[in-house]
Design a protein around this motif. Structure first.
Motif, PDB file in Angstrom:
ATOM      1  N   THR A  85       0.832  -1.207   0.000  1.00  0.00           N
ATOM      2  CA  THR A  85       0.000   0.000   0.000  1.00  0.00           C
ATOM      3  C   THR A  85       0.861   1.249   0.000  1.00  0.00           C
ATOM      4  OG1 THR A  85      -1.753  -1.166   1.199  1.00  0.00           O
ATOM      5  CG2 THR A  85      -1.806   1.239   1.230  1.00  0.00           C
ATOM      6  N   ARG A  86       1.905   1.252   0.819  1.00  0.00           N
ATOM      7  CA  ARG A  86       2.801   2.410   0.868  1.00  0.00           C
ATOM      8  C   ARG A  86       3.369   2.725  -0.530  1.00  0.00           C
ATOM      9  NH1 ARG A  86       5.380   3.525   5.531  1.00  0.00           N
ATOM     10  NH2 ARG A  86       5.503   1.295   6.049  1.00  0.00           N
ATOM     11  N   ARG A  87       3.835   1.679  -1.201  1.00  0.00           N
ATOM     12  CA  ARG A  87       4.424   1.839  -2.523  1.00  0.00           C
ATOM     13  C   ARG A  87       3.399   2.340  -3.538  1.00  0.00           C
ATOM     14  NH1 ARG A  87       5.123  -3.214  -3.513  1.00  0.00           N
ATOM     15  NH2 ARG A  87       3.213  -3.360  -4.770  1.00  0.00           N
ATOM     16  N   GLU A  88       2.237   1.711  -3.560  1.00  0.00           N
ATOM     17  CA  GLU A  88       1.256   2.028  -4.600  1.00  0.00           C
ATOM     18  C   GLU A  88       0.589   3.374  -4.351  1.00  0.00           C
ATOM     19  OE1 GLU A  88       0.434   0.908  -8.239  1.00  0.00           O
ATOM     20  OE2 GLU A  88       1.588  -0.324  -6.821  1.00  0.00           O
ATOM     21  N   ALA A  89       0.356   3.736  -3.084  1.00  0.00           N
ATOM     22  CA  ALA A  89      -0.239   5.032  -2.788  1.00  0.00           C
ATOM     23  C   ALA A  89       0.680   6.166  -3.221  1.00  0.00           C
ATOM     24  CB  ALA A  89      -0.550   5.136  -1.294  1.00  0.00           C
ATOM     25  N   ALA A  90       1.987   5.976  -3.033  1.00  0.00           N
ATOM     26  CA  ALA A  90       2.943   6.992  -3.476  1.00  0.00           C
ATOM     27  C   ALA A  90       2.889   7.153  -4.997  1.00  0.00           C
ATOM     28  CB  ALA A  90       4.350   6.618  -3.019  1.00  0.00           C
ATOM     29  N   LYS A  91       2.737   6.045  -5.727  1.00  0.00           N
ATOM     30  CA  LYS A  91       2.620   6.116  -7.179  1.00  0.00           C
ATOM     31  C   LYS A  91       1.358   6.872  -7.599  1.00  0.00           C
ATOM     32  CE  LYS A  91       5.118   1.827  -8.295  1.00  0.00           C
ATOM     33  NZ  LYS A  91       4.993   0.482  -8.915  1.00  0.00           N
ATOM     34  N   LEU A  92       0.275   6.623  -6.878  1.00  0.00           N
ATOM     35  CA  LEU A  92      -0.970   7.314  -7.201  1.00  0.00           C
ATOM     36  C   LEU A  92      -0.830   8.814  -6.987  1.00  0.00           C
ATOM     37  CD1 LEU A  92      -3.516   4.796  -5.629  1.00  0.00           C
ATOM     38  CD2 LEU A  92      -3.244   5.286  -8.071  1.00  0.00           C
ATOM     39  N   ARG A  93      -0.183   9.210  -5.901  1.00  0.00           N
ATOM     40  CA  ARG A  93       0.039  10.641  -5.647  1.00  0.00           C
ATOM     41  C   ARG A  93       0.895  11.235  -6.768  1.00  0.00           C
ATOM     42  NH1 ARG A  93      -3.675  12.613  -2.086  1.00  0.00           N
ATOM     43  NH2 ARG A  93      -3.768  11.305  -0.214  1.00  0.00           N
ATOM     44  N   ALA A  94       1.944  10.512  -7.144  1.00  0.00           N
ATOM     45  CA  ALA A  94       2.806  11.001  -8.219  1.00  0.00           C
ATOM     46  C   ALA A  94       2.042  11.097  -9.537  1.00  0.00           C
ATOM     47  CB  ALA A  94       4.017  10.088  -8.376  1.00  0.00           C
ATOM     48  N   GLY A  95       1.006  10.259  -9.688  1.00  0.00           N
ATOM     49  CA  GLY A  95       0.184  10.282 -10.895  1.00  0.00           C
ATOM     50  C   GLY A  95      -0.914  11.314 -10.866  1.00  0.00           C
ATOM     51  N   GLY A  96      -0.927  12.168  -9.833  1.00  0.00           N
ATOM     52  CA  GLY A  96      -1.876  13.265  -9.787  1.00  0.00           C
ATOM     53  C   GLY A  96      -3.125  13.008  -8.975  1.00  0.00           C
TER      54      GLY A  96
END
Length: 631
Positions: A205-216
């Motif tokens: 979750t930590r990894r994927e949530a950071a990707k989502l934030r980076a994706g806007g």
């Protein structure tokens, strides 16, 4: 992102803070294919739960709040005859997916039970979904065959246009991430071994949530198919809601898996849990029960800061469809009409004639040594395994058979008991007796292994002090399906002893021994004795307090569902005679009584004279019939 969770949830435009809007997230979890409020086992309508009732609440919630998302948190596709028994072509749309499309779900997470029928089956069924499936902590194993390719994504970005409080229309980008217990690769090892690997939920979750934030992503919603467990976090947790809620990139969370309701008094007093505000560690959270008992709501107030929306305030709540055992929400007529073809086809299938029983088969007294329903299943398992092993290296080794009372109350309520009356049998009765899509497994075990197996099953019971009066018999945090009986031996359970293991299988008291007088064919079982144990793939893979079998112990892995083996047996043996002799009992405790909660339907069943001395005490506030047992 930790947010304000003050009781005043009415967002109003704030000077210098830009536009504000209210977003309502509607959530379901652990519906387990309870689409219609229909009991296919009893052939009876109007059960006080189900997706058709939730559909009425979904419509009402959408009418109250124009900005809504509808999400599912897993374990939706399996669990009732309309999903598990309906004979359809591979290209036919699954009734659950059809219902979810009808209700316009926006996204769904995978639950562990989605994999009960295998990857290929799941791939075929979800391809018709008009919404994305996500799961961040399951992925194809390196070198796995092409058939193991993921048909879900780790996360998904939803782009939606919503109406602000000032009437303006605004675009929001909402990230959806989902995780489930990594133990799924053990529980469904038969389907997933060598194909799918799992990872820790918190790290994924930590990894994927950071990707989502980076994706806007303006906000990130977590679909966490996991429950709440206090204590120090550790890798591979099965119930990791608290450490997940602490992650800074998560704005709101839907929970599930353990079939509870949050917020509710079940979680009173837990650290970092605010029941009034519906938050965990400051994160708005909800767990919407199971079987369609509740609709989860996450109400979020957002404010536009610069070019991004942020959560200003939020809370979680759960709307019930029933009060006690009485439904208070009517079924949605449009969804019922939509599901009518699948429902009627299921009725035709479940009503198909099988055979006859010359005595009742029920689980009302399964927890006190009266086990005719389980013993029938045990007989079927033993016969099938004996046929498979005939002429091989294990021919002649004594075969024992282990079975749990799948429907024996607990959190499932006073109506969740197997109740097959004497007389004609239909396929629905086979589904009542064996409700899960499990397959037969044979294990080579020792006498010592057998004793530990029974010790693990016996954790269901509370410790009862000699001389106690009306002691609660069952430990409330242990589900009844943990209690395996083993046919082919006789034994006693000493309730004065504490449990030897925890629900997770940890050895908590090495000196505790509840199993006494364990015998095979009248002779005491020795540690070095050899047996073959007939069980199912779910139990053999390791579940609850039971350790996973070592591959070297597995002497047979069947492909046919045990329910189908049972149906074949019922059809071939007319009539079936229930075996009411006792294979286990409680070690006598003179002057001691305990209370068993069973279904009120027991009043219609006449127990045989060899059942333990029991005294009915009436119906309790939850609808269970209380029985006093003289130990």
């Amino acid at each position: 992102m930790k947010i304000d969770t003050s009781p005043d949830m009415q967002a109003t435009p704030a000077t210098g803070q830009g536009s504000t809007l209210h977003l309502r997230i509607l959530a379901t979890s652990d519906v387990h294919a309870n689409l219609m409020p229909y009991d296919y086992f009893l052939d009876r309508d109007e059960r006080p739960f189900g997706l058709a009732r939730l559909a009425t609440l979904i419509r009402a919630a959408r009418n109250e709040a124009p900005n809504c998302l509808l999400l599912d948190n897993g374990d939706m596709l399996q669990g009732t005859p309309i999903s598990d028994m309906l004979e359809d072509a591979d290209d036919a749309i699954h009734p659950v997916i059809s219902a979810m499309n009808h209700l316009q779900y926006d996204a769904a997470g995978l639950g562990n039970h989605e994999f009960n029928f295998g990857l290929d089956w799941l791939r075929r069924k979800v391809r018709d979904a008009r919404f994305p499936y996500v799961c961040a902590n399951l992925s194809p194993r390196e070198g796995a065959p092409a058939s193991a390719a993921a048909f879900w994504s780790p996360s998904h970005l939803l782009d939606r246009t919503f109406t602000a409080i000032d009437g303006g229309r605004h675009a929001l980008r909402i990230g959806i991430v989902s995780v489930m217990p990594p133990q799924v690769t053990t529980w469904d090892r038969t389907h997933l071994e060598g194909r799918i690997e799992s990872a820790d939920m918190v790290e994924a979750t930590r990894r994927e949530a950071a990707k989502l934030r980076a994706g806007g992503a303006d906000l990130v919603i977590l679909l966490a198919h996991t429950g709440i467990e206090e204590g120090a976090p550790h890798p591979g947790m099965e119930n990791a809601a608290i450490p997940l809620a602490r992650l800074g990139d998560i704005d709101a969370m839907v929970m599930g898996h353990v079939h509870s309701v949050f917020p509710s008094s079940d979680f009173a007093g837990l650290h970092e849990v605010d029941l009034e505000r519906g938050t965990i560690a400051g994160t708005p959270a909800v767990m919407p029960g199971y079987r369609g008992s509740h609709l989860g709501l996450l109400d979020l107030d957002l404010v536009l800061r610069g070019e991004r929306w942020e959560v200003l305030a939020g809370r979680g709540s759960a709307w019930p469809v029933a009060a006690g055992n009485r439904a208070t929400v009517e079924s949605d007529s449009a969804l019922r009409k939509h599901l009518a073809p699948a429902h009627n086809a299921t009725l035709r299938r479940t009503r198909a004639s099988l055979g006859e029983a010359d005595g009742p088969l029920h689980t009302y007294l399964s927890l006190i040594g009266y086990n005719p329903a389980e013993r029938l299943i045990a007989r079927v398992q033993r016969a099938a395994l004996s046929r498979e092993l005939a002429g091989g290296p294990f021919d002649g080794v004594p075969i024992l058979s282990s079975v749990a009372p799948f429907r024996a109350g607990g959190r499932s309520g006073p109506g969740a008991f197997t109740d097959v009356p004497a007389g004609p049998l239909a396929l629905r009765h086979a589904a009542d007796l064996y409700a899960f899509p499990n397959t037969l497994v044979g294990l080579a075990i020792s006498g010592a292994d057998l004793r530990e197996w029974l010790e693990s099953a016996a954790i269901l019971f509370n410790t009862v002090q000699p001389g106690a009066q009306d002691a609660p018999l069952r430990a409330p945090d242990i589900p009844p399906h943990v209690f395996e009986i083993v046919d082919g031996v006789t034994y006693e359970i000493d309730l004065s002893q504490p449990p030897r293991r925890s629900l997770s299988g940890q050895l908590v008291d090495a000196r505790a021994h509840r199993i006494a007088n364990l015998r095979h064919e009248g002779r005491p079982v020795r540690d070095a004795d050899r047996f073959i144990l007939a069980t199912n793939n779910y139990r053999a893979a390791g579940s609850g307090p039971f350790a996973a079998a070592h591959p070297a112990e597995v002497v047979h892995e069947g492909q046919t569902w045990i329910r189908d083996l049972l149906a074949q047996h019922l059809s071939a043996h007319r009539p079936v005679t229930p075996d009411t002799s006792r294979i286990w009992r409680f070690l006598p405790m003179p002057g001691t009584t305990a209370i068993l909660s069973t279904g009120p339907g027991f009043a219609q069943v006449c127990p045989r004279p060899d059942t333990p001395p029991i005294e009915p005490l009436g119906i309790d506030q939850d609808g269970f019939l209380r029985l006093r047992l003289a130990l």
